[in-house]
Enzyme design. Structure first.
Site, PDB file in Angstrom:
ATOM      1  N   ASN A   1       0.844  -1.188   0.000  1.00  0.00           N
ATOM      2  CA  ASN A   1       0.000   0.000   0.000  1.00  0.00           C
ATOM      3  C   ASN A   1       0.879   1.238   0.000  1.00  0.00           C
ATOM      4  O   ASN A   1       2.038   1.199   0.427  1.00  0.00           O
ATOM      5  CB  ASN A   1      -0.892   0.016   1.245  1.00  0.00           C
TER       6      ASN A   1
ATOM      7  N   ASP B   1      -3.766  -6.130   2.079  1.00  0.00           N
ATOM      8  CA  ASP B   1      -4.850  -7.096   2.297  1.00  0.00           C
ATOM      9  C   ASP B   1      -4.510  -8.480   1.753  1.00  0.00           C
ATOM     10  O   ASP B   1      -5.022  -9.481   2.247  1.00  0.00           O
ATOM     11  CB  ASP B   1      -6.140  -6.606   1.650  1.00  0.00           C
TER      12      ASP B   1
ATOM     13  N   LYS C   1      13.456 -14.552  -9.701  1.00  0.00           N
ATOM     14  CA  LYS C   1      12.793 -13.468 -10.406  1.00  0.00           C
ATOM     15  C   LYS C   1      11.967 -13.993 -11.574  1.00  0.00           C
ATOM     16  O   LYS C   1      12.451 -14.785 -12.387  1.00  0.00           O
ATOM     17  CB  LYS C   1      13.827 -12.456 -10.902  1.00  0.00           C
TER      18      LYS C   1
ATOM     19  N   PRO D   1      -3.578 -11.980   7.181  1.00  0.00           N
ATOM     20  CA  PRO D   1      -4.285 -11.945   8.465  1.00  0.00           C
ATOM     21  C   PRO D   1      -4.792 -10.539   8.753  1.00  0.00           C
ATOM     22  O   PRO D   1      -4.153  -9.542   8.388  1.00  0.00           O
ATOM     23  CB  PRO D   1      -3.212 -12.371   9.473  1.00  0.00           C
ATOM     24  N   ASP D   2      -5.939 -10.456   9.399  1.00  0.00           N
ATOM     25  CA  ASP D   2      -6.525  -9.174   9.790  1.00  0.00           C
ATOM     26  C   ASP D   2      -6.051  -8.857  11.209  1.00  0.00           C
ATOM     27  O   ASP D   2      -6.593  -9.351  12.196  1.00  0.00           O
ATOM     28  CB  ASP D   2      -8.052  -9.262   9.732  1.00  0.00           C
ATOM     29  N   ILE D   3      -5.010  -8.031  11.301  1.00  0.00           N
ATOM     30  CA  ILE D   3      -4.368  -7.778  12.591  1.00  0.00           C
ATOM     31  C   ILE D   3      -5.300  -7.033  13.537  1.00  0.00           C
ATOM     32  O   ILE D   3      -5.425  -7.380  14.713  1.00  0.00           O
ATOM     33  CB  ILE D   3      -3.048  -7.011  12.380  1.00  0.00           C
TER      34      ILE D   3
ATOM     35  N   PHE E   1      -7.429   2.467  11.999  1.00  0.00           N
ATOM     36  CA  PHE E   1      -7.457   3.515  10.981  1.00  0.00           C
ATOM     37  C   PHE E   1      -8.234   3.002   9.775  1.00  0.00           C
ATOM     38  O   PHE E   1      -8.164   1.813   9.442  1.00  0.00           O
ATOM     39  CB  PHE E   1      -6.040   3.898  10.555  1.00  0.00           C
TER      40      PHE E   1
ATOM     41  N   LYS F   1     -16.607  -0.416   9.366  1.00  0.00           N
ATOM     42  CA  LYS F   1     -15.364  -1.131   9.649  1.00  0.00           C
ATOM     43  C   LYS F   1     -15.152  -1.262  11.150  1.00  0.00           C
ATOM     44  O   LYS F   1     -14.736  -2.321  11.636  1.00  0.00           O
ATOM     45  CB  LYS F   1     -14.176  -0.397   9.004  1.00  0.00           C
TER      46      LYS F   1
ATOM     47  N   LYS G   1     -14.732  -4.913  12.762  1.00  0.00           N
ATOM     48  CA  LYS G   1     -13.453  -5.324  13.363  1.00  0.00           C
ATOM     49  C   LYS G   1     -13.565  -5.521  14.873  1.00  0.00           C
ATOM     50  O   LYS G   1     -12.844  -6.322  15.448  1.00  0.00           O
ATOM     51  CB  LYS G   1     -12.376  -4.275  13.078  1.00  0.00           C
TER      52      LYS G   1
END
Length: 397
Positions: free
Chosen positions: A208, A276, A286, A303-305, A323, A337, A341
């Site tokens: 990101n 994500d 390579k 994983p969704d921390i 955030f 969200k 969460k």
């Protein structure tokens, strides 16, 4: 963040002394009172008039000025501050400190003070690397003297290497870290920051867009309020703040593991821009262009921390802040969200390209709690961080 703090600033005689003028301005911007002391050599580089004008304080120069001794003796001057800062700390000043000399006002103040001392060395690379300087540095560290820098770069003398005095903002960070005695003293707070890099092959990755500036500012602001901060950061563009426990990671899985190892904490702020997705199976070599055309990349979900920590039944931080970087329907998406969460607060911001926020120096956020949403005006990321840190302090104390 330094409101009410008193800094005794000793300015040594080196070309880097010109940075001390900006340092005074930066410290005063944050609410500190700065009392300057000039060595005789420092007056070859900056004037008492300019130093006094920027600090709005009397400049002290001579140990044997009887008027100064009658008004404020050197003992009182050395102890009236919350912190003594030496910037630049020349090789000569460091040698005097290590040897316990007291033959001028600066060295006498350093001998007489009962307050913490922070030095920002500045000298030629050969002087910095000289065995005598390194011996003095070890002695000062053993005496509990705090250190910021030096940086590596071009010297005024034309050489290159370590020895440049740290930039004023970095010294301010170190001052804030040294004075952390605020409402968050005794609290341990986890902060994640920066992007994660998910490898495609040894030279390519998924990420990101994130400089890590906001997360770094938050960690610095929390530390300045007295918190013990564990700072888990991906490969960010900005350096981590001083005075915090830095854990460097690359991938989302590594970040999750570092977060789990840091728990339990009193609070956790998840400011990292975690990717994500990752490659289901990253290539060991390579990927090449060939006649078969574009390679097919198969993704797996990371994983969704934030959700993992928010939904803990044991060891969950008292306050968890997430955030939400959105490009449309910012408040609605961020509110959803937060509920999905399970975090306590979420900080939403619009990162549409036209805002210039992603990677920029400013931010405009909305703090969303169970009680509702509070939109803040656009301000610098340091200002946003300060407001977040004070809100966290209010919630945890």
């Amino acid at each position: 963040m330094l409101a009410g703090k008193r800094i005794l600033l000793i300015i040594g005689g080196g070309i880097a002394a010109f940075k001390s003028l900006d340092l005074i301005r930066r410290l005063r911007e944050r609410g500190a009172t700065v009392t300057p002391v000039l060595t005789s050599a420092a007056e070859e580089f900056v004037t008492p008039l300019s130093t006094s004008a920027l600090s709005a304080q009397k400049v002290y120069r001579d140990l044997f000025d009887l008027t100064d001794e009658a008004e404020m003796g050197h003992i009182e001057l050395s102890r009236a501050a919350d912190l003594v800062v030496v910037a630049p700390a020349t090789a000569d000043l460091m040698a005097k400190m290590a040897g316990g000399h007291a033959n001028d006002l600066a060295s006498t103040l350093l001998m007489a003070t009962d307050k913490p001392v922070l030095i920002a060395p500045a000298m030629n690379v050969r002087m910095w690397e000289h065995p005598a300087t390194q011996r003095n540095l070890k002695t000062l560290a053993g005496d509990g003297i705090l250190l910021v820098g030096p940086d590596e770069g071009d010297m005024a003398c034309g050489e290159y290497g370590p020895g440049r005095m740290s930039e004023p903002l970095a010294i301010v960070d170190a001052v804030e870290a040294a004075l952390k005695d605020g409402p968050l003293k005794g609290k341990h707070i986890l902060v994640t920051s920066g992007p994660t890099h998910e490898p495609i092959d040894p030279v390519r990755y998924i990420a990101n867009r994130s400089s890590g500036a906001q997360g770094t500012a938050i960690a610095r602001a929390l530390s300045a309020l007295g918190a013990e901060v564990t700072f888990v950061t991906g490969p960010a563009d900005v350096p981590p703040p001083l005075g915090v426990n830095v854990v460097n990671v690359q991938t989302a899985q590594q970040m999750l593991e570092a977060v789990q190892q840091a728990l339990p904490t009193d609070g956790a702020i998840f400011a990292a821009a975690v990717a994500d997705w990752r490659m289901k199976s990253a290539s060991d070599s390579k990927l090449k262009k060939d006649k078969d055309g574009t390679p097919v990349l198969e993704f797996a979900e990371n994983p969704d921390i934030l959700a993992t920590v928010s939904q803990l039944t044991k060891g969950r931080p008292e306050l968890i802040v997430g955030f939400a970087a959105e490009t449309d329907q910012v408040i609605e998406n961020a509110t959803a969200k937060r509920k999905r969460k399970g975090c306590d607060w979420i900080i939403a911001n619009d990162v549409s390209p036209e805002t210039g926020i992603m990677g920029g120096s400013e931010n405009a956020v909305t703090l969303i709690k169970d009680s509702g949403a509070e939109s803040w005006p656009r301000m610098t990321k340091d200002q946003v961080a300060s407001r977040i840190a004070h809100a966290v302090a209010e919630a945890l104390t």
